[in-house]
Design a protein around this motif. Structure first.
Motif, short mmCIF file in Angstrom:
data_model
loop_
_atom_site.label_atom_id
_atom_site.label_comp_id
_atom_site.label_asym_id
_atom_site.label_seq_id
_atom_site.Cartn_x
_atom_site.Cartn_y
_atom_site.Cartn_z
N TYR A 106 29.16 -10.50 65.37
CA TYR A 106 28.51 -11.45 64.46
C TYR A 106 27.08 -11.74 64.90
N GLU A 107 26.24 -12.07 63.94
CA GLU A 107 24.85 -12.49 64.19
C GLU A 107 24.12 -11.53 65.14
N ASP A 108 24.31 -10.25 64.91
CA ASP A 108 23.69 -9.25 65.78
C ASP A 108 23.30 -8.02 64.96
N PRO A 109 22.27 -8.13 64.13
CA PRO A 109 21.91 -7.03 63.23
C PRO A 109 21.47 -5.78 63.97
N VAL A 110 21.69 -4.64 63.33
CA VAL A 110 21.25 -3.36 63.88
C VAL A 110 19.74 -3.25 63.74
N THR A 111 19.07 -2.88 64.80
CA THR A 111 17.62 -2.76 64.78
C THR A 111 17.14 -1.32 64.89
N ASN A 112 18.02 -0.42 65.34
CA ASN A 112 17.59 0.98 65.49
C ASN A 112 18.81 1.90 65.46
N ILE A 113 18.56 3.12 64.99
CA ILE A 113 19.61 4.14 64.99
C ILE A 113 19.05 5.41 65.62
N ASP A 114 19.84 6.03 66.46
CA ASP A 114 19.52 7.35 67.01
C ASP A 114 20.51 8.33 66.39
N ILE A 115 20.05 9.05 65.37
CA ILE A 115 20.94 9.93 64.62
C ILE A 115 21.49 11.05 65.49
N GLU A 116 20.65 11.60 66.34
CA GLU A 116 21.08 12.72 67.17
C GLU A 116 22.14 12.29 68.18
N LYS A 117 21.98 11.12 68.77
CA LYS A 117 22.93 10.64 69.78
C LYS A 117 24.07 9.82 69.16
N GLN A 118 23.98 9.58 67.85
CA GLN A 118 25.00 8.80 67.15
C GLN A 118 25.18 7.42 67.79
N THR A 119 24.07 6.72 67.98
CA THR A 119 24.11 5.39 68.56
C THR A 119 23.31 4.40 67.73
N LEU A 120 23.75 3.16 67.78
CA LEU A 120 23.07 2.04 67.13
C LEU A 120 22.63 1.05 68.20
N THR A 121 21.46 0.49 68.04
CA THR A 121 21.00 -0.57 68.91
C THR A 121 20.96 -1.85 68.10
N THR A 122 21.51 -2.94 68.65
CA THR A 122 21.52 -4.21 67.93
C THR A 122 20.44 -5.14 68.48
N ASP A 123 20.24 -6.25 67.79
CA ASP A 123 19.20 -7.19 68.15
C ASP A 123 19.39 -7.74 69.56
N SER A 124 20.65 -7.88 69.99
CA SER A 124 20.91 -8.41 71.33
C SER A 124 20.81 -7.35 72.42
N GLY A 125 20.56 -6.10 72.00
CA GLY A 125 20.44 -5.03 72.98
C GLY A 125 21.68 -4.19 73.17
N LYS A 126 22.74 -4.48 72.42
CA LYS A 126 23.95 -3.66 72.53
C LYS A 126 23.66 -2.25 72.04
N LEU A 127 24.31 -1.28 72.70
CA LEU A 127 24.22 0.12 72.29
C LEU A 127 25.61 0.55 71.86
N LEU A 128 25.77 0.88 70.57
CA LEU A 128 27.08 1.21 70.03
C LEU A 128 27.14 2.67 69.64
N LYS A 129 28.14 3.36 70.14
CA LYS A 129 28.38 4.76 69.77
C LYS A 129 29.28 4.80 68.54
#
Length: 491
Positions: free
Chosen positions: A148-171
């Motif tokens: 919650y309350e943690d929008p995605v700020t970046n996507i790495d298409i090649e690595k299949q990862t998302l970076t959220t506003d809090s700094g989480k890296l999600l595969k």
């Protein structure tokens, strides 16, 4: 997890997600399009989702949904129905709440406290379509990981990862983009961000507006579309001095005919709402305390206001996903009839998706709750099962206003189809009215106000069938019931 199970899942994911396809991008397509060199070609490659446990606390994000609205909630339900949610699905949202039925925010949510307003958890998805209420506990019980309350700020298409506003890296293995739209805002230099100026897109926006309405006496609404009509109707429940201003000549100009709009405008006026049509806002002025006090118009006039609600449209929330591929004609993320983007393993649904509108052979982007629900369900079924038939959506729109307790009359209209061609209006709005759109002899669209449940159920059948109708006979119908019977006999 055993290697055999893991391999099976990878193979299923590859088959479902990585089929290559071509999608033409013109606004209108031929009934049997031929793909030319201008079409976009999409490549096929294997997606993987497993990473070492040292990198992530949870390895099992095979599926990630980005978004917190209707589409996200209905997508989650479809994962659950197919037994693929528990420990496999994560939802990343900028919202503080579990997905909910957003239309409530400009309707019952805005009613005064003595008129039974809507509140969460009452309208979490999927209650809008008669389904189970998906509260935060529902997601926990189903094994769905919520951010919650943690929008995605970046996507790495090649690595299949998302970076959220809090700094989480999600595969992710498969990604479903369900970010919806953001409200179009007035520029700051003309007062668009002043205290007392409101936009409505989420619960926090609606709460801020209610706080203003509790203290307000004079309300100005900018925009004569959905938001303007629904907020103005709710404001009458507060007994506020309410004015709607818009540059068009009549309400809901993208759908209503001038004659139909006049009927609604008369009803709004009877309920105390004032209209300033054919006029544009120049700027919003504030008093010494910084809050809004006046709205100035292009014609030089000025209106007092202690609350201003802006409803001038919305923009697809593509955010960090522009690289996935946008449609230049209607905006949003380009997808095919299974909601696959140009990147294998990435899908887009709901308001943000630019999809082939099969029935009318054109690319469309639809901002409507019905499409949000249906597109999410269709996409996830195609992702998880052998379903391969393309999405075949019939455009529909509706509104419900003046439904608060003590209202002199509740208003509820439904529209299905395409508003093209000539129109025939039947009825006098008291008690009901219908408008039919006829193009080349075929009935393409139909709107009914204050219809019975049986009449409303008939509308999608009429619009999808597009029957040949006798325009003169329809014009001579003495009632809405007779007109619908004439059309029904043509099916």
């Amino acid at each position: 997890m055993s290697s055999s199970v893991l391999g099976s899942r990878r193979m299923a994911s590859t088959i479902a997600n990585s089929l290559s396809f071509k999608l033409g991008v013109p606004l209108r397509l031929h009934p049997h399009p031929t793909h030319t060199s201008a079409s976009l070609g999409f490549t096929t490659f294997r997606r993987s989702y497993v990473v070492s446990s040292s990198a992530f606390a949870n390895q099992n994000r095979e599926y990630v949904i980005v978004g917190g609205g209707n589409a996200a909630g209905y997508a989650a339900r479809t994962f659950v129905e197919n037994g693929m949610a528990d420990g496999r699905l994560a939802i990343v949202s900028k919202e503080a709440y579990a997905p909910y039925e957003r239309p409530a925010l400009t309707k019952a949510y805005l009613f005064p406290l003595d008129k039974k307003p809507a509140r969460l958890p009452g309208f979490h998805t999927c209650v809008g379509s008669g389904g189970e209420r998906q509260t935060p506990d529902w997601y926990k019980e189903k094994g769905i990981e919520m951010f919650y309350e943690d929008p995605v700020t970046n996507i790495d298409i090649e690595k299949q990862t998302l970076t959220t506003d809090s700094g989480k890296l999600l595969k992710y293995g498969s990604l479903i983009i369900a970010t919806g739209c953001t409200a179009s805002r007035l520029p700051e230099k003309i007062g668009g961000n002043l205290p007392g100026v409101h936009y409505i897109r989420d619960v926090a926006d609606a709460d801020a507006l209610i706080s203003s309405l509790e203290k307000a006496q004079k309300v100005v609404i900018v925009g004569g579309g959905y938001i303007g009509m629904e907020v103005a109707a709710a404001a009458t429940g507060w007994k506020l001095d309410t004015t709607i201003i818009f540059p068009e000549n009549h309400l809901m100009s993208r759908l209503f005919t001038p004659s139909l709009a006049r009927r609604y405008e008369e009803f709004y006026k009877e309920n105390g709402v004032k209209f300033l049509k054919g006029n544009s806002l120049k700027n919003i002025e504030a008093g010494s305390n910084g809050r809004v006090t006046h709205v100035k118009l292009e014609d030089g006039s000025s209106i007092e206001a202690d609350a201003v609600i802006v409803g001038i449209g919305a923009k697809p929330a593509v955010g960090p996903f522009e690289r996935v591929g946008l449609d230049s004609s209607v905006g949003g993320i380009q997808v095919d009839g299974l909601f696959r983007t140009s990147v294998p393993g990435i899908f887009a649904v709901g308001d943000v998706a630019a999809f082939p509108l099969k029935i009318y052979n054109r690319i469309a982007r639809v901002e409507h709750v019905d499409h949000a629900r249906r597109s999410a369900q269709h996409c996830i079924k195609a992702l998880l099962t052998a379903q391969t038939h393309t999405y075949d959506y019939l455009p529909s729109f509706y509104s419900r206003v003046f439904e608060y307790e003590g209202s002199p009359r509740k208003i509820w209209w439904q529209f299905y189809g395409d508003n093209v061609g000539e129109t025939v209006e039947v009825g006098n709005f008291d008690p009901k009215i219908a408008t039919f759109w006829i193009d080349s002899g075929k009935l393409k669209g139909v709107l009914v106000e204050s219809g019975s449940p049986e009449e409303f159920q008939l509308l999608p059948n009429i619009a999808r069938s597009q029957p040949i109708v006798d325009k003169a006979k329809l014009q001579n119908a003495s009632s809405v019931e007779e007109a619908l019977a004439i059309v029904g006999s043509s099916l």
